[in-house]
Design a protein around this motif. Structure first.
Motif, short mmCIF file in Angstrom:
data_model
loop_
_atom_site.label_atom_id
_atom_site.label_comp_id
_atom_site.label_asym_id
_atom_site.label_seq_id
_atom_site.Cartn_x
_atom_site.Cartn_y
_atom_site.Cartn_z
N VAL A 59 0.88 -1.17 0.00
CA VAL A 59 0.00 0.00 0.00
C VAL A 59 0.92 1.22 0.00
O VAL A 59 1.63 1.46 0.97
CB VAL A 59 -0.93 0.02 1.23
CG1 VAL A 59 -1.78 1.29 1.24
CG2 VAL A 59 -1.84 -1.21 1.22
N SER A 60 0.92 1.93 -1.09
CA SER A 60 1.90 3.00 -1.26
C SER A 60 1.25 4.36 -1.40
O SER A 60 0.41 4.59 -2.27
CB SER A 60 2.76 2.74 -2.50
OG SER A 60 3.70 3.79 -2.69
N SER A 61 1.64 5.27 -0.54
CA SER A 61 1.30 6.68 -0.71
C SER A 61 2.28 7.26 -1.73
O SER A 61 3.12 6.55 -2.27
CB SER A 61 1.42 7.41 0.63
OG SER A 61 0.56 6.85 1.59
N GLY A 62 2.17 8.53 -1.96
CA GLY A 62 3.15 9.19 -2.81
C GLY A 62 2.63 9.74 -4.12
O GLY A 62 3.36 10.45 -4.81
N ALA A 63 1.39 9.42 -4.50
CA ALA A 63 0.89 9.90 -5.79
C ALA A 63 0.78 11.42 -5.82
O ALA A 63 1.25 12.07 -6.77
CB ALA A 63 -0.46 9.26 -6.10
N ILE A 64 0.15 12.00 -4.80
CA ILE A 64 0.03 13.46 -4.77
C ILE A 64 1.41 14.10 -4.67
O ILE A 64 1.72 15.07 -5.37
CB ILE A 64 -0.87 13.90 -3.60
CG1 ILE A 64 -2.31 13.41 -3.83
CG2 ILE A 64 -0.85 15.42 -3.44
CD1 ILE A 64 -3.26 13.74 -2.70
N ALA A 65 2.25 13.55 -3.80
CA ALA A 65 3.60 14.10 -3.64
C ALA A 65 4.38 14.02 -4.95
O ALA A 65 5.13 14.95 -5.29
CB ALA A 65 4.33 13.34 -2.54
N ALA A 66 4.22 12.91 -5.68
CA ALA A 66 4.96 12.76 -6.94
C ALA A 66 4.47 13.74 -8.00
O ALA A 66 5.21 14.06 -8.94
CB ALA A 66 4.80 11.32 -7.46
N GLY A 90 0.74 12.32 -10.64
CA GLY A 90 1.74 11.61 -9.87
C GLY A 90 1.58 10.10 -9.84
O GLY A 90 2.58 9.38 -9.75
N GLN A 91 0.34 9.60 -9.90
CA GLN A 91 0.15 8.15 -9.81
C GLN A 91 0.82 7.41 -10.95
O GLN A 91 1.44 6.37 -10.75
CB GLN A 91 -1.35 7.82 -9.79
CG GLN A 91 -1.67 6.35 -9.58
CD GLN A 91 -1.22 5.84 -8.21
OE1 GLN A 91 -1.24 6.58 -7.23
NE2 GLN A 91 -0.82 4.59 -8.15
N GLY A 92 0.72 7.94 -12.14
CA GLY A 92 1.39 7.30 -13.28
C GLY A 92 2.90 7.30 -13.13
O GLY A 92 3.56 6.29 -13.43
N LEU A 93 3.44 8.41 -12.67
CA LEU A 93 4.88 8.52 -12.46
C LEU A 93 5.33 7.55 -11.38
O LEU A 93 6.34 6.85 -11.53
CB LEU A 93 5.23 9.95 -12.06
CG LEU A 93 6.70 10.26 -11.77
CD1 LEU A 93 7.53 10.04 -13.02
CD2 LEU A 93 6.83 11.71 -11.29
#
Length: 379
Positions: A59-66, A90-93
């Motif tokens: 379970v990975s956060s980070g989409a908004i941050a990316a 960000g999710q695609g990246l």
């Protein structure tokens, strides 16, 4: 390892299936952009776990941050629309980097985006469970995130710590591991020279005197509060939980004495009931009389129209609603069988009266016991 066996920290290396949550702060650099080196280091740990025969659900956060840097934003956006835009970019990246990093270890990944709405309804819930089980059977590493691009303030999990706790029950994981930028839970603010690491939490009561405060980093939504809340959800459903620093991920999964280990406290309950209790954002409230409260909380019965005295909110059949005692106390939560337009004219009527007035098929229960979970049992 059987999901019903009692897993200890030392036994974590032998656990067959684990859910690991990685927070935004562990995947981003100071300015909020994605830290690819940190991501690859974590993937190396997870890949080693897969090579040893274990299954990992990430379970990975980070989409908004990316998405912050590509959109030219200086910090995490506060308004929902810009958060959704950042998540979309960000999710695609994020997934591209995960795909490449796992591929270097000969592993495939799958993106799974969930909303609370997807899993509170019976059909969507079953689909999510089926999809995750099939991915694991095929040797794929599922990478799960909340679908921030379409989630609203009213219909969302709220944070990925909670989502991870619920996912751990959906996939019947042996353990939940929450990786963050803080190395453990402490009995005082970690910056204090008197603070001591809490290595193990056996019961929730042990935390009564511990001040758990503070948000997470500027790129995340969680903090130690959400970690403890997620641990309570998971351990209360029979799943032990470890909170540790992402920098110590390898040692944590090896069973070393790092982080804070939360013993499993409860027995495993039906998964849909856990989702309903913790993931559903209710659409309305049904006021009950005392007899109905006793029937659903102690008698484990379905809620009938005869016991409903009032309706609040706007909802459709299948939506989650709170069931409220005459005192105003929420005693249960359930999936309602009627809309808010249909229900008022049925209040207080017996099943016989409903058949006479509306015909066969219109005397169904308001909330069936299989779609009901007690959240507070009155004496």
């Amino acid at each position: 390892m059987s999901v019903d066996s009692e897993l200890t920290r030392a036994g974590l290396p032998q656990a067959h299936r684990i859910v690991v949550k990685v927070g935004s702060s562990s995947l981003t650099e100071g300015g909020g952009s994605l830290d690819v080196a940190a991501l690859r280091a974590l993937v190396e740990v997870f890949a080693a776990r897969r090579r040893s025969g274990g299954q990992v659900v990430l379970v990975s956060s980070g989409a908004i941050a990316a998405g912050i840097a590509p959109l030219g934003l200086s910090s995490r956006p506060r308004d929902l629309a810009t958060q959704q835009a950042a998540a979309s970019v960000g999710q695609g990246l994020l997934m591209a980097h995960y795909t490449q990093a796992f591929a270097q270890h000969g592993l495939r990944v799958a993106q799974v985006l969930l909303t609370a709405e997807d899993v509170v309804r019976r059909g969507q819930y079953k689909n999510a469970q089926r999809a995750l089980e099939r991915l694991l059977a095929l040797g794929v590493v599922p990478i799960i995130n909340e679908n921030d691009a379409v989630a609203t303030d009213e219909i969302r999990f709220g944070d990925n710590d909670r989502l991870a706790a619920l996912v751990s029950h959906v996939v019947q994981a042996d353990a939940l591991v929450l990786l963050t930028d803080v190395d453990a839970l402490y009995d005082a603010p970690p910056a204090s020279p008197l603070a001591r690491r809490i290595a193990r939490v056996r019961t929730a009561r042990e935390l009564d005197e511990v001040a758990v405060t503070g948000r997470g980093s500027g790129v995340g939504t969680g903090g130690m509060v959400t970690k403890v809340e997620a641990a309570a959800i998971a351990t209360g459903a029979g799943i032990p939980t470890l909170v540790a620093a992402a920098s110590q991920a390898g040692r944590a999964l090896d069973g070393d004495d790092v982080g804070t280990w939360f013993d499993a406290r409860g027995r495993r309950i039906r998964t849909r009931r856990l989702w309903l209790a913790h993931a559903a954002h209710t659409r309305g409230r049904l006021q009950l009389d005392d007899g109905a409260v006793r029937a659903i909380t102690h008698g484990k019965r379905s809620l009938l129209a005869a016991g409903v005295t009032g309706v609040e909110g706007h909802f459709e059949p299948g939506d989650p609603v709170d069931l409220v005692a005459p005192t105003g106390e929420i005693v249960a939560r359930g999936l309602v069988a009627y809309s808010s337009e249909e229900l008022p004219e049925r209040l207080g009527r017996s099943s016989h009266e409903l058949r006479e007035l509306f015909g066969d098929g219109h005397n169904r229960t308001v909330v069936h016991r299989d779609d009901l979970v007690v959240v507070h049992r009155r004496a």
